[in-house]
Design a protein around this motif. Sequence first.
Motif: not given
Length: 254
Positions: A111-114, A121-122, A173-187, A193-200
């Motif tokens: 779950v990606w959030v601004p 989120y658990r 409120d949130y974007v559902l996307y894979e962790l790897l793809q989200g990291q490189v896409k946002l970069e 720096e505008d988004f955080v991936a919730l831990e779970t």
Amino acid sequence: MTLFFVVPAGASPKPPCKILTASGNPEYPPLLWRDSPDDGRLTGAIPALLQEIVEPMGLEIIVRDLGSWARVQHVASRGEIDMVAGAFYTSERIDYMDYLLPPITHLPTVVWVPKGGEFVYRHWPDLLGKRGSTLINNSFGQNFDRYADQNLRIEGVRSIEQSFQMALADRVDYVLYELLQGQVKLEKLGIAEDFVALETPVSREGLFFTFSKKSACNTFELRERIAARVSSLVDSGRVDQLIAEFTRVYTGKN
């Protein structure tokens, strides 16, 4: 007892498959992405991996850019391409695709959030009452897909950039996307720096090569040969090497 099969006059044996056509999600860097809108092909770690798999077999692979991920799945269901270059398992897809084991890799979806919009989120019910966005026809595992269809508000859009921009504009409120793809896409977009991936993670699914059941190249022998090569390259760490290499290519960071 000897059995004889009569071949009709003029019939010829099925020609061997020399060229495989594939496509996949063009919003999936560093695994797959559209490098040039005029090229008509997709680049990334998966096209490179497919080439390493089939070239020793004397085959050519063409990974076409067909537009949206939803269109890729439609075209595969009609047998207009031979392979899908990376798909999660769903019961709907096995109606028109044969999955090759083992998976190419396993991908956690998060779950990606601004930044500043974090929430607890658990597990899946923590998304109840919130607005989400992701790609049209995206799957995050059959169990989550079923839960989301019945309980969650998730808007499907054509590009994941649109989902992230909707979140920044407070339209979701949130974007559902894979962790790897989200990291490189946002970069790449310059908004990491505008988004955080919730831990779970929401899910962690295997990503597979598949053959369209209507493909003329879909034979048991070829599926087995490709699957054996996938297994060897996964075990050797080659897949991880290609992912790291194409992450650098996509983000422009060496």
